[in-house]
Design a protein around this motif. Structure first.
Motif, PDB file in Angstrom:
ATOM      1  N   ILE A  93      35.550 -41.587  50.750  1.00 38.74           N
ATOM      2  CA  ILE A  93      36.348 -42.629  50.115  1.00 38.74           C
ATOM      3  C   ILE A  93      37.614 -42.787  50.945  1.00 38.74           C
ATOM      4  O   ILE A  93      38.103 -41.828  51.548  1.00 38.74           O
ATOM      5  N   ILE A  94      38.099 -44.001  50.997  1.00 36.47           N
ATOM      6  CA  ILE A  94      39.345 -44.290  51.705  1.00 36.47           C
ATOM      7  C   ILE A  94      40.323 -44.830  50.679  1.00 36.47           C
ATOM      8  O   ILE A  94      40.026 -45.800  49.982  1.00 36.47           O
ATOM      9  N   LEU A  95      41.478 -44.173  50.575  1.00 34.49           N
ATOM     10  CA  LEU A  95      42.548 -44.650  49.706  1.00 34.49           C
ATOM     11  C   LEU A  95      43.598 -45.324  50.568  1.00 34.49           C
ATOM     12  O   LEU A  95      43.918 -44.846  51.650  1.00 34.49           O
ATOM     13  N   SER A  96      44.109 -46.420  50.062  1.00 38.29           N
ATOM     14  CA  SER A  96      45.139 -47.152  50.788  1.00 38.29           C
ATOM     15  C   SER A  96      46.252 -47.495  49.811  1.00 38.29           C
ATOM     16  O   SER A  96      45.988 -47.966  48.706  1.00 38.29           O
ATOM     17  N   GLN A  97      47.488 -47.238  50.224  1.00 34.75           N
ATOM     18  CA  GLN A  97      48.620 -47.572  49.357  1.00 34.75           C
ATOM     19  C   GLN A  97      49.636 -48.387  50.122  1.00 34.75           C
ATOM     20  O   GLN A  97      49.769 -48.270  51.329  1.00 34.75           O
ATOM     21  N   ASP A  98      50.300 -49.257  49.389  1.00 33.51           N
ATOM     22  CA  ASP A  98      51.500 -49.874  49.935  1.00 33.51           C
ATOM     23  C   ASP A  98      52.633 -49.417  49.035  1.00 33.51           C
ATOM     24  O   ASP A  98      52.452 -49.183  47.848  1.00 33.51           O
ATOM     25  N   THR A  99      53.769 -49.189  49.601  1.00 32.75           N
ATOM     26  CA  THR A  99      54.880 -48.643  48.832  1.00 32.75           C
ATOM     27  C   THR A  99      56.100 -49.528  48.967  1.00 32.75           C
ATOM     28  O   THR A  99      56.251 -50.274  49.929  1.00 32.75           O
ATOM     29  N   GLN A 100      56.944 -49.405  47.978  1.00 34.65           N
ATOM     30  CA  GLN A 100      58.239 -50.073  48.011  1.00 34.65           C
ATOM     31  C   GLN A 100      59.297 -48.983  47.998  1.00 34.65           C
ATOM     32  O   GLN A 100      59.137 -47.969  47.326  1.00 34.65           O
ATOM     33  N   ASN A 101      60.338 -49.157  48.728  1.00 32.11           N
ATOM     34  CA  ASN A 101      61.435 -48.179  48.809  1.00 32.11           C
ATOM     35  C   ASN A 101      60.978 -46.822  49.343  1.00 32.11           C
ATOM     36  O   ASN A 101      61.537 -45.790  49.012  1.00 32.11           O
ATOM     37  N   ASP A 102      59.936 -46.819  50.158  1.00 28.67           N
ATOM     38  CA  ASP A 102      59.444 -45.612  50.823  1.00 28.67           C
ATOM     39  C   ASP A 102      59.107 -44.461  49.883  1.00 28.67           C
ATOM     40  O   ASP A 102      59.215 -43.307  50.239  1.00 28.67           O
ATOM     41  N   LYS A 103      58.709 -44.743  48.655  1.00 31.06           N
ATOM     42  CA  LYS A 103      58.296 -43.683  47.727  1.00 31.06           C
ATOM     43  C   LYS A 103      56.821 -43.398  47.944  1.00 31.06           C
ATOM     44  O   LYS A 103      55.968 -44.252  47.751  1.00 31.06           O
ATOM     45  N   ALA A 104      56.520 -42.184  48.358  1.00 30.26           N
ATOM     46  CA  ALA A 104      55.130 -41.794  48.611  1.00 30.26           C
ATOM     47  C   ALA A 104      54.475 -41.357  47.307  1.00 30.26           C
ATOM     48  O   ALA A 104      55.120 -40.821  46.413  1.00 30.26           O
ATOM     49  N   LEU A 105      53.191 -41.585  47.219  1.00 24.84           N
ATOM     50  CA  LEU A 105      52.414 -41.185  46.063  1.00 24.84           C
ATOM     51  C   LEU A 105      51.665 -39.904  46.408  1.00 24.84           C
ATOM     52  O   LEU A 105      50.954 -39.852  47.408  1.00 24.84           O
ATOM     53  N   TYR A 106      51.844 -38.858  45.622  1.00 22.05           N
ATOM     54  CA  TYR A 106      51.166 -37.588  45.838  1.00 22.05           C
ATOM     55  C   TYR A 106      50.074 -37.434  44.790  1.00 22.05           C
ATOM     56  O   TYR A 106      50.339 -37.545  43.591  1.00 22.05           O
ATOM     57  N   LEU A 107      48.868 -37.164  45.244  1.00 20.21           N
ATOM     58  CA  LEU A 107      47.733 -37.057  44.338  1.00 20.21           C
ATOM     59  C   LEU A 107      47.222 -35.628  44.281  1.00 20.21           C
ATOM     60  O   LEU A 107      47.088 -34.974  45.311  1.00 20.21           O
ATOM     61  N   GLU A 108      46.952 -35.147  43.072  1.00 19.62           N
ATOM     62  CA  GLU A 108      46.313 -33.836  42.921  1.00 19.62           C
ATOM     63  C   GLU A 108      44.824 -33.970  43.190  1.00 19.62           C
ATOM     64  O   GLU A 108      44.232 -33.121  43.836  1.00 19.62           O
ATOM     65  N   TYR A 109      44.212 -35.028  42.646  1.00 16.29           N
ATOM     66  CA  TYR A 109      42.794 -35.245  42.901  1.00 16.29           C
ATOM     67  C   TYR A 109      42.407 -36.690  42.608  1.00 16.29           C
ATOM     68  O   TYR A 109      43.124 -37.417  41.919  1.00 16.29           O
ATOM     69  N   VAL A 110      41.273 -37.074  43.157  1.00 18.99           N
ATOM     70  CA  VAL A 110      40.609 -38.338  42.849  1.00 18.99           C
ATOM     71  C   VAL A 110      39.158 -37.995  42.551  1.00 18.99           C
ATOM     72  O   VAL A 110      38.469 -37.414  43.388  1.00 18.99           O
ATOM     73  N   ASP A 111      38.722 -38.302  41.338  1.00 19.03           N
ATOM     74  CA  ASP A 111      37.328 -38.093  40.961  1.00 19.03           C
ATOM     75  C   ASP A 111      36.613 -39.435  41.002  1.00 19.03           C
ATOM     76  O   ASP A 111      37.176 -40.461  40.608  1.00 19.03           O
ATOM     77  N   LEU A 112      35.379 -39.403  41.461  1.00 20.92           N
ATOM     78  CA  LEU A 112      34.537 -40.598  41.485  1.00 20.92           C
ATOM     79  C   LEU A 112      33.268 -40.276  40.716  1.00 20.92           C
ATOM     80  O   LEU A 112      32.605 -39.284  41.001  1.00 20.92           O
ATOM     81  N   GLU A 113      32.955 -41.094  39.722  1.00 20.37           N
ATOM     82  CA  GLU A 113      31.709 -40.970  38.978  1.00 20.37           C
ATOM     83  C   GLU A 113      30.901 -42.238  39.230  1.00 20.37           C
ATOM     84  O   GLU A 113      31.453 -43.333  39.216  1.00 20.37           O
ATOM     85  N   ILE A 114      29.612 -42.065  39.440  1.00 17.48           N
ATOM     86  CA  ILE A 114      28.724 -43.210  39.573  1.00 17.48           C
ATOM     87  C   ILE A 114      27.693 -43.096  38.454  1.00 17.48           C
ATOM     88  O   ILE A 114      26.988 -42.093  38.354  1.00 17.48           O
ATOM     89  N   HIS A 115      27.641 -44.098  37.611  1.00 18.34           N
ATOM     90  CA  HIS A 115      26.725 -44.112  36.471  1.00 18.34           C
ATOM     91  C   HIS A 115      25.544 -45.007  36.810  1.00 18.34           C
ATOM     92  O   HIS A 115      25.685 -46.231  36.883  1.00 18.34           O
ATOM     93  N   ARG A 116      24.398 -44.372  37.021  1.00 21.63           N
ATOM     94  CA  ARG A 116      23.154 -45.099  37.256  1.00 21.63           C
ATOM     95  C   ARG A 116      22.353 -45.065  35.967  1.00 21.63           C
ATOM     96  O   ARG A 116      22.777 -44.454  34.991  1.00 21.63           O
ATOM     97  N   ALA A 117      21.173 -45.644  35.957  1.00 21.11           N
ATOM     98  CA  ALA A 117      20.345 -45.759  34.748  1.00 21.11           C
ATOM     99  C   ALA A 117      20.332 -44.482  33.913  1.00 21.11           C
ATOM    100  O   ALA A 117      20.790 -44.471  32.784  1.00 21.11           O
ATOM    101  N   ASN A 118      19.822 -43.398  34.435  1.00 21.46           N
ATOM    102  CA  ASN A 118      19.738 -42.150  33.683  1.00 21.46           C
ATOM    103  C   ASN A 118      20.464 -41.019  34.388  1.00 21.46           C
ATOM    104  O   ASN A 118      20.109 -39.857  34.226  1.00 21.46           O
ATOM    105  N   GLU A 119      21.497 -41.343  35.142  1.00 16.70           N
ATOM    106  CA  GLU A 119      22.089 -40.338  36.026  1.00 16.70           C
ATOM    107  C   GLU A 119      23.594 -40.601  36.156  1.00 16.70           C
ATOM    108  O   GLU A 119      24.045 -41.733  36.191  1.00 16.70           O
ATOM    109  N   ARG A 120      24.355 -39.496  36.234  1.00 12.14           N
ATOM    110  CA  ARG A 120      25.783 -39.580  36.554  1.00 12.14           C
ATOM    111  C   ARG A 120      26.030 -38.665  37.738  1.00 12.14           C
ATOM    112  O   ARG A 120      25.649 -37.510  37.715  1.00 12.14           O
ATOM    113  N   VAL A 121      26.679 -39.201  38.765  1.00 10.05           N
ATOM    114  CA  VAL A 121      26.976 -38.440  39.964  1.00 10.05           C
ATOM    115  C   VAL A 121      28.493 -38.312  40.064  1.00 10.05           C
ATOM    116  O   VAL A 121      29.204 -39.295  39.902  1.00 10.05           O
TER     117      VAL A 121
END
Length: 124
Positions: A93-121
């Protein structure tokens, strides 16, 4: 590379969960987006904003405040979901941010779930 005609046109639900860290600003004024990458395909750049947020504020409250809802405040969890064609196995995954006043965003985590017919990944 965008999704091609050869890929089965099956829509799946993507859920993105973003947890900001202690070092993030109290309020983040910029924008954050995501591109989910597979071997031969990607979702394209998706803005993580009020259009796909699970946190829905009543329209009357939004009109009263005359501003967009705030996301990515310090030490919070924001959840977004959208439907798109299934790109199958995620390689990055690629995250892209634009900021105002040079404030950076710090992330602890990013979770991605994909819900298919009978499945969650899940990806973290």
């Amino acid at each position: 590379i965008s999704l091609s005609k050869s890929l089965k046109k099956i829509a799946v639900k993507y859920v993105i969960i973003v947890k900001t860290g202690e070092q993030s600003p109290d309020e983040f004024a910029g924008n954050l987006g995501i591109n989910i990458i597979a071997r031969n395909f990607d979702t394209g750049f998706i803005n993580l904003d009020e259009n796909i947020s699970r946190k829905k504020e009543p329209q009357q409250l939004q009109q009263k405040q005359k501003q967009k809802p705030k996301f990515f405040k310090r030490n919070t969890v924001d959840t977004f979901e959208f439907e798109d064609l299934d790109i199958r196995t995620v390689s990055a995954i690629i995250l892209s941010q634009d900021t105002q006043n040079d404030k950076a965003l710090y992330l602890e985590y990013v979770d991605l779930e994909i819900h298919r017919a009978n499945e969650r990944v899940f990806y973290r």
